[in-house]
Design a protein around this motif. Structure first.
Motif, PDB file in Angstrom:
ATOM      1  N   TRP A  94      -3.647  -1.356   0.181  1.00 43.82           N
ATOM      2  CA  TRP A  94      -4.361  -2.530   0.672  1.00 43.82           C
ATOM      3  C   TRP A  94      -3.737  -3.008   1.978  1.00 43.82           C
ATOM      4  O   TRP A  94      -2.618  -2.634   2.330  1.00 43.82           O
ATOM      5  CB  TRP A  94      -4.332  -3.647  -0.369  1.00 43.82           C
ATOM      6  CG  TRP A  94      -2.986  -4.304  -0.583  1.00 43.82           C
ATOM      7  CD1 TRP A  94      -2.577  -5.510  -0.105  1.00 43.82           C
ATOM      8  CD2 TRP A  94      -1.886  -3.795  -1.343  1.00 43.82           C
ATOM      9  NE1 TRP A  94      -1.299  -5.788  -0.511  1.00 43.82           N
ATOM     10  CE2 TRP A  94      -0.845  -4.750  -1.278  1.00 43.82           C
ATOM     11  CE3 TRP A  94      -1.669  -2.624  -2.081  1.00 43.82           C
ATOM     12  CZ2 TRP A  94       0.378  -4.566  -1.910  1.00 43.82           C
ATOM     13  CZ3 TRP A  94      -0.452  -2.436  -2.707  1.00 43.82           C
ATOM     14  CH2 TRP A  94       0.559  -3.397  -2.637  1.00 43.82           C
ATOM     15  N   GLY A  95      -4.489  -3.812   2.710  1.00 43.75           N
ATOM     16  CA  GLY A  95      -3.970  -4.333   3.961  1.00 43.75           C
ATOM     17  C   GLY A  95      -5.065  -4.938   4.818  1.00 43.75           C
ATOM     18  O   GLY A  95      -6.257  -4.852   4.503  1.00 43.75           O
ATOM     19  N   PRO A  96      -4.691  -5.539   5.950  1.00 42.05           N
ATOM     20  CA  PRO A  96      -5.636  -6.199   6.853  1.00 42.05           C
ATOM     21  C   PRO A  96      -6.194  -5.212   7.871  1.00 42.05           C
ATOM     22  O   PRO A  96      -5.719  -4.076   7.979  1.00 42.05           O
ATOM     23  CB  PRO A  96      -4.755  -7.250   7.538  1.00 42.05           C
ATOM     24  CG  PRO A  96      -3.421  -6.558   7.622  1.00 42.05           C
ATOM     25  CD  PRO A  96      -3.287  -5.729   6.368  1.00 42.05           C
ATOM     26  N   PRO A 145      -2.311  -5.217  12.143  1.00 44.82           N
ATOM     27  CA  PRO A 145      -0.977  -5.539  11.623  1.00 44.82           C
ATOM     28  C   PRO A 145      -0.738  -7.049  11.535  1.00 44.82           C
ATOM     29  O   PRO A 145      -1.231  -7.825  12.353  1.00 44.82           O
ATOM     30  CB  PRO A 145      -0.038  -4.887  12.645  1.00 44.82           C
ATOM     31  CG  PRO A 145      -0.851  -3.822  13.282  1.00 44.82           C
ATOM     32  CD  PRO A 145      -2.256  -4.348  13.326  1.00 44.82           C
ATOM     33  N   MET A 163       1.650  -9.744   1.410  1.00 45.96           N
ATOM     34  CA  MET A 163       0.298  -9.266   1.129  1.00 45.96           C
ATOM     35  C   MET A 163       0.235  -8.845  -0.333  1.00 45.96           C
ATOM     36  O   MET A 163       1.078  -8.070  -0.798  1.00 45.96           O
ATOM     37  CB  MET A 163      -0.050  -8.088   2.034  1.00 45.96           C
ATOM     38  CG  MET A 163       0.065  -8.411   3.514  1.00 45.96           C
ATOM     39  SD  MET A 163      -0.575  -7.083   4.566  1.00 45.96           S
ATOM     40  CE  MET A 163       0.597  -5.775   4.213  1.00 45.96           C
ATOM     41  N   GLY A 201       4.482  -7.527   5.054  1.00 48.47           N
ATOM     42  CA  GLY A 201       3.858  -6.625   6.006  1.00 48.47           C
ATOM     43  C   GLY A 201       4.840  -5.898   6.890  1.00 48.47           C
ATOM     44  O   GLY A 201       4.526  -4.832   7.440  1.00 48.47           O
ATOM     45  N   SER A 254       5.383  -2.169   6.243  1.00 49.68           N
ATOM     46  CA  SER A 254       4.231  -1.291   6.099  1.00 49.68           C
ATOM     47  C   SER A 254       4.329  -0.004   6.924  1.00 49.68           C
ATOM     48  O   SER A 254       3.707   0.990   6.574  1.00 49.68           O
ATOM     49  CB  SER A 254       2.959  -2.051   6.490  1.00 49.68           C
ATOM     50  OG  SER A 254       3.059  -2.532   7.816  1.00 49.68           O
ATOM     51  N   ASN A 255       5.070  -0.003   8.008  1.00 50.92           N
ATOM     52  CA  ASN A 255       5.133   1.200   8.840  1.00 50.92           C
ATOM     53  C   ASN A 255       6.217   2.181   8.405  1.00 50.92           C
ATOM     54  O   ASN A 255       6.364   3.240   9.009  1.00 50.92           O
ATOM     55  CB  ASN A 255       5.380   0.803  10.305  1.00 50.92           C
ATOM     56  CG  ASN A 255       4.166   0.133  10.929  1.00 50.92           C
ATOM     57  OD1 ASN A 255       3.048   0.563  10.685  1.00 50.92           O
ATOM     58  ND2 ASN A 255       4.389  -0.908  11.691  1.00 50.92           N
ATOM     59  N   PHE A 300      -0.720   0.540   8.925  1.00 49.87           N
ATOM     60  CA  PHE A 300      -0.035  -0.712   8.592  1.00 49.87           C
ATOM     61  C   PHE A 300      -0.397  -1.216   7.196  1.00 49.87           C
ATOM     62  O   PHE A 300      -0.014  -2.318   6.818  1.00 49.87           O
ATOM     63  CB  PHE A 300      -0.357  -1.797   9.643  1.00 49.87           C
ATOM     64  CG  PHE A 300      -1.795  -1.807  10.071  1.00 49.87           C
ATOM     65  CD1 PHE A 300      -2.179  -1.121  11.215  1.00 49.87           C
ATOM     66  CD2 PHE A 300      -2.754  -2.472   9.338  1.00 49.87           C
ATOM     67  CE1 PHE A 300      -3.515  -1.120  11.620  1.00 49.87           C
ATOM     68  CE2 PHE A 300      -4.081  -2.480   9.738  1.00 49.87           C
ATOM     69  CZ  PHE A 300      -4.456  -1.798  10.887  1.00 49.87           C
ATOM     70  N   TRP A 301      -1.143  -0.435   6.434  1.00 48.35           N
ATOM     71  CA  TRP A 301      -1.408  -0.800   5.049  1.00 48.35           C
ATOM     72  C   TRP A 301      -0.174  -0.547   4.197  1.00 48.35           C
ATOM     73  O   TRP A 301       0.721   0.211   4.580  1.00 48.35           O
ATOM     74  CB  TRP A 301      -2.582  -0.004   4.500  1.00 48.35           C
ATOM     75  CG  TRP A 301      -3.917  -0.592   4.840  1.00 48.35           C
ATOM     76  CD1 TRP A 301      -4.242  -1.282   5.975  1.00 48.35           C
ATOM     77  CD2 TRP A 301      -5.095  -0.543   4.039  1.00 48.35           C
ATOM     78  NE1 TRP A 301      -5.561  -1.671   5.943  1.00 48.35           N
ATOM     79  CE2 TRP A 301      -6.108  -1.222   4.754  1.00 48.35           C
ATOM     80  CE3 TRP A 301      -5.403   0.005   2.807  1.00 48.35           C
ATOM     81  CZ2 TRP A 301      -7.400  -1.366   4.260  1.00 48.35           C
ATOM     82  CZ3 TRP A 301      -6.689  -0.134   2.308  1.00 48.35           C
ATOM     83  CH2 TRP A 301      -7.682  -0.829   3.034  1.00 48.35           C
ATOM     84  N   VAL A 302      -0.166  -1.186   3.011  1.00 48.22           N
ATOM     85  CA  VAL A 302       0.913  -0.977   2.044  1.00 48.22           C
ATOM     86  C   VAL A 302       0.333  -0.345   0.790  1.00 48.22           C
ATOM     87  O   VAL A 302      -0.891  -0.298   0.598  1.00 48.22           O
ATOM     88  CB  VAL A 302       1.629  -2.303   1.705  1.00 48.22           C
ATOM     89  CG1 VAL A 302       2.356  -2.836   2.920  1.00 48.22           C
ATOM     90  CG2 VAL A 302       0.637  -3.342   1.182  1.00 48.22           C
ATOM     91  N   TRP A 303       1.198   0.129  -0.090  1.00 41.06           N
ATOM     92  CA  TRP A 303       0.722   0.806  -1.297  1.00 41.06           C
ATOM     93  C   TRP A 303       1.817   0.792  -2.355  1.00 41.06           C
ATOM     94  O   TRP A 303       2.994   0.494  -2.074  1.00 41.06           O
ATOM     95  CB  TRP A 303       0.320   2.262  -1.007  1.00 41.06           C
ATOM     96  CG  TRP A 303       1.463   3.105  -0.498  1.00 41.06           C
ATOM     97  CD1 TRP A 303       1.828   3.291   0.805  1.00 41.06           C
ATOM     98  CD2 TRP A 303       2.395   3.847  -1.293  1.00 41.06           C
ATOM     99  NE1 TRP A 303       2.930   4.098   0.882  1.00 41.06           N
ATOM    100  CE2 TRP A 303       3.304   4.459  -0.385  1.00 41.06           C
ATOM    101  CE3 TRP A 303       2.569   4.063  -2.647  1.00 41.06           C
ATOM    102  CZ2 TRP A 303       4.362   5.268  -0.825  1.00 41.06           C
ATOM    103  CZ3 TRP A 303       3.613   4.869  -3.074  1.00 41.06           C
ATOM    104  CH2 TRP A 303       4.491   5.463  -2.172  1.00 41.06           C
TER     105      TRP A 303
END
Length: 268
Positions: free
Chosen positions: A94-96, A99, A106, A214, A217-218, A232-235
């Motif tokens: 998920w993510g925006p 960034p 998040m 966030g 995320s990278n 830039f999403w996370v999981w």
């Protein structure tokens, strides 16, 4: 050698030990790639809309500040294309659309819609999770037919906490609240809709969530199957979820069957 009189007891014991496969009991386990895919395809597993999870948090002050201040997203769910870090499983990402700040938290969640007998008394809940980085919060919520829930929150990465960057198995007693890993900020707690009490005998949903900043995320690419996700999403990932008999209950029932067999032998 089993005698003719003992045969019914042996059969009954064998049936009990096979209960995890029975739809009429609360016992189940999902853990293979095929099982995850089937549950995702038939709707037993589904993403929680971000506004739904946000409302759940906003209505209860007992959620810690890390949740109260988070941004909530509707996640994407996929099954790993092959075992990852030695395990099959489910990935939530998920993510925006762009960034966010490094300190922005998040959050997202997914549900296992509980199709079995909903009474979780005399059971334990078990799952394995891979929180990719430190400073991750994640929780399990068991939700009853009235929308009330009991919740456990854990933190990943600190001393004595669930380790980041590896698989960990957590086991929870839904009655006492006991867990094999220390919980975060004094959870679990029980949330009740006014005039209604939490009902452990009518559980309809097992809800799993994660809350991460966030800024991480990278630093970690997703497992196989998620290469197309924005960078830039996370999981996070789960390799199995199970509800199984509490060990003491299993011993009591098994012991009772053996005692019954003994009495029948004496009568014979």
């Amino acid at each position: 050698m089993v005698t003719r009189r003992e045969l019914p007891v042996v059969v009954l014991l064998a049936v009990f030990l096979c209960l995890p496969a029975a739809n009429a009991t609360p016992i189940f386990r999902i853990g293979t790639q095929a099982e995850w895919q089937a549950a995702l395809s038939d709707g037993r597993i589904k993403p929680v809309p971000g506004p739904v999870f946000e409302q759940m948090v906003r209505e209860e002050e007992a959620w810690p500040p890390e949740y109260q201040s988070a941004l909530f997203f509707t996640p994407e769910l996929y099954v790993m294309g092959s075992p990852w870090q030695g395990e099959p499983g489910l990935v939530m990402a998920w993510g925006p659309p762009e960034p966010l700040g490094q300190d922005t938290r998040m959050a997202a969640a997914w549900d296992y819609v509980y199709p079995q007998d909903p009474n979780l008394k005399n059971t334990v809940i078990e799952f394995s999770i891979f929180p990719p980085v430190v400073s991750t919060l994640f929780s399990l919520n068991i939700v009853d037919q009235f929308g009330n829930y009991r919740e456990w929150i854990w933190h990943a990465g600190g001393p004595g906490e669930v380790p980041a960057g590896q698989w960990s198995t957590l086991v929870i007693d839904p009655v006492t609240g006991a867990s094999n890993w220390p919980t975060f900020a004094g959870s679990p707690f029980i949330h009740n809709v006014p005039g209604s009490a939490f009902d452990l005998s009518s559980i309809t949903i097992l809800r799993f969530d994660e809350n991460i900043t966030g800024g991480f995320s990278n630093f970690f690419p997703p497992p196989e199957g998620g290469q197309g996700l924005p960078p830039f999403w996370v999981w996070n990932a789960w390799d199995h979820v199970a509800v199984q008999p509490e060990p003491s209950t299993l011993l009591l029932i098994g012991g009772g069957l053996l005692a019954l067999a003994g009495r029948r032998r004496k009568r014979g």
